[in-house]
Design an enzyme around this catalytic site. Sequence first.
Site, PDB file in Angstrom:
ATOM      1  N   THR A   1       0.825  -1.208   0.000  1.00 17.61           N
ATOM      2  CA  THR A   1       0.000   0.000   0.000  1.00 17.61           C
ATOM      3  C   THR A   1       0.857   1.254   0.000  1.00 17.61           C
ATOM      4  OG1 THR A   1      -1.651  -1.211   1.286  1.00 17.61           O
ATOM      5  CG2 THR A   1      -1.878   1.174   1.196  1.00 17.61           C
TER       6      THR A   1
ATOM      7  N   TYR B   1     -13.460  -4.221  -2.351  1.00 16.34           N
ATOM      8  CA  TYR B   1     -14.587  -3.909  -3.238  1.00 16.34           C
ATOM      9  C   TYR B   1     -15.570  -5.074  -3.391  1.00 16.34           C
ATOM     10  CZ  TYR B   1     -17.188  -2.035  -7.235  1.00 16.34           C
ATOM     11  OH  TYR B   1     -18.177  -1.594  -8.068  1.00 16.34           O
TER      12      TYR B   1
ATOM     13  N   TYR C   1      -2.583  -9.992   4.419  1.00 13.48           N
ATOM     14  CA  TYR C   1      -2.664  -8.588   4.833  1.00 13.48           C
ATOM     15  C   TYR C   1      -4.113  -8.298   5.216  1.00 13.48           C
ATOM     16  CZ  TYR C   1      -1.815  -3.490   4.472  1.00 13.48           C
ATOM     17  OH  TYR C   1      -1.686  -2.138   4.707  1.00 13.48           O
TER      18      TYR C   1
ATOM     19  N   ARG D   1      -8.995  -0.278   4.970  1.00 12.84           N
ATOM     20  CA  ARG D   1      -8.804   0.038   3.548  1.00 12.84           C
ATOM     21  C   ARG D   1      -9.668  -0.824   2.628  1.00 12.84           C
ATOM     22  NH1 ARG D   1      -4.892   3.526   1.623  1.00 12.84           N
ATOM     23  NH2 ARG D   1      -3.292   4.173   3.099  1.00 12.84           N
TER      24      ARG D   1
ATOM     25  N   LYS E   1       0.000  -9.768   8.315  1.00 10.99           N
ATOM     26  CA  LYS E   1       0.170  -8.365   8.675  1.00 10.99           C
ATOM     27  C   LYS E   1      -1.184  -7.919   9.185  1.00 10.99           C
ATOM     28  CE  LYS E   1       1.229  -3.761   6.823  1.00 10.99           C
ATOM     29  NZ  LYS E   1       1.497  -2.953   5.601  1.00 10.99           N
TER      30      LYS E   1
ATOM     31  N   ILE F   1       5.442  -4.386  10.312  1.00  6.79           N
ATOM     32  CA  ILE F   1       5.635  -3.966   8.930  1.00  6.79           C
ATOM     33  C   ILE F   1       5.264  -2.491   8.914  1.00  6.79           C
ATOM     34  CG2 ILE F   1       4.975  -4.275   6.515  1.00  6.79           C
ATOM     35  CD1 ILE F   1       4.474  -7.208   7.130  1.00  6.79           C
TER      36      ILE F   1
END
Length: 308
Positions: free
Chosen positions: A50, A114, A140, A145, A168, A209
């Site tokens: 990202t 999405y 992740y 997000r 993560k 991270i």
Amino acid sequence: MSIEQLRNVKIITALITPFHPDGSINFEALPKLIEHLLAHHTEGLLLAGTTAESPTLTHDEELELFKAVQKIVDGRVPLIAGVGTNDTRDSVDFAKEVAEFGGFAAGLAIAPYYNKPTQEGLYQHFKAIADASDLPIIIYNIPGRVVVEVAPETMLRLAQHPNIIGVKECTNLDNMAYLIENKPDDFLIFTGEDGEAFHAMNLGADGVISVASHTNGDEIFEMFEAIQANDIKKAAQIQRRFLPKVNALFSVASPAPVKAVLNHQGFNVGPLRLPLVSCTYEEADRIINVVLDRAPKHYVTGVLRPDY
């Protein structure tokens, strides 16, 4: 490649992508930046995540970036490649390609955005990526997000897969604690939240991270060293002074703040690609002052970290 490359790695930097003013990748800026990171306790690098603005990188650009960074690093620290999208088929194909490309300790696969899959859909998505090649996969999990969250029970189910080696985790400390308590031994847990690194490490996480390690790697390292030495008072003091800097680095959509600081420091990482935009002069000034310890107290207390 195996989990052993990452087992003792505590500070992984999610590397930004330097751009020229015209938006093309500034490969010439990479050596100075990477050497700086390695000199300030970065122990691993995540590429095309990202923070690298991966949604705006083309496939060919990502491969060029992989090649350039591998040449600079020359095996000194392990590398992780961002391989995930919201399309399972595309993610599977990219994981295979990265496995053949070689030189990576793992691939990072983000929870699909999405589409809003169910927990079973999330499980099948990550299983398909992990089944596709021998590239170890790190999940992740960042609902802020992508909208959807990989629930702890789904994560533990995925942790049983022999080719899924870690996560993560960017949800909350309750989930972090539950995962650490119940995970198998061969599953690594990294926090993706710089501001929660202190708590995560004290709960038993493997590392962070990080975005802040671009600019404040020494502080993260010193905090982790204090935790390792059971000097919680010292670690907590570092955390208290570190938190306003983290807040500043996320006070505008990331990675605009960290790029503002790096540009100020002379690393020439350039602008961002639309739809992200650089910080305004006023935002950049405030952020730089806080992150580099130049701010009066009212600046520090005025920086708030939004939900991103």
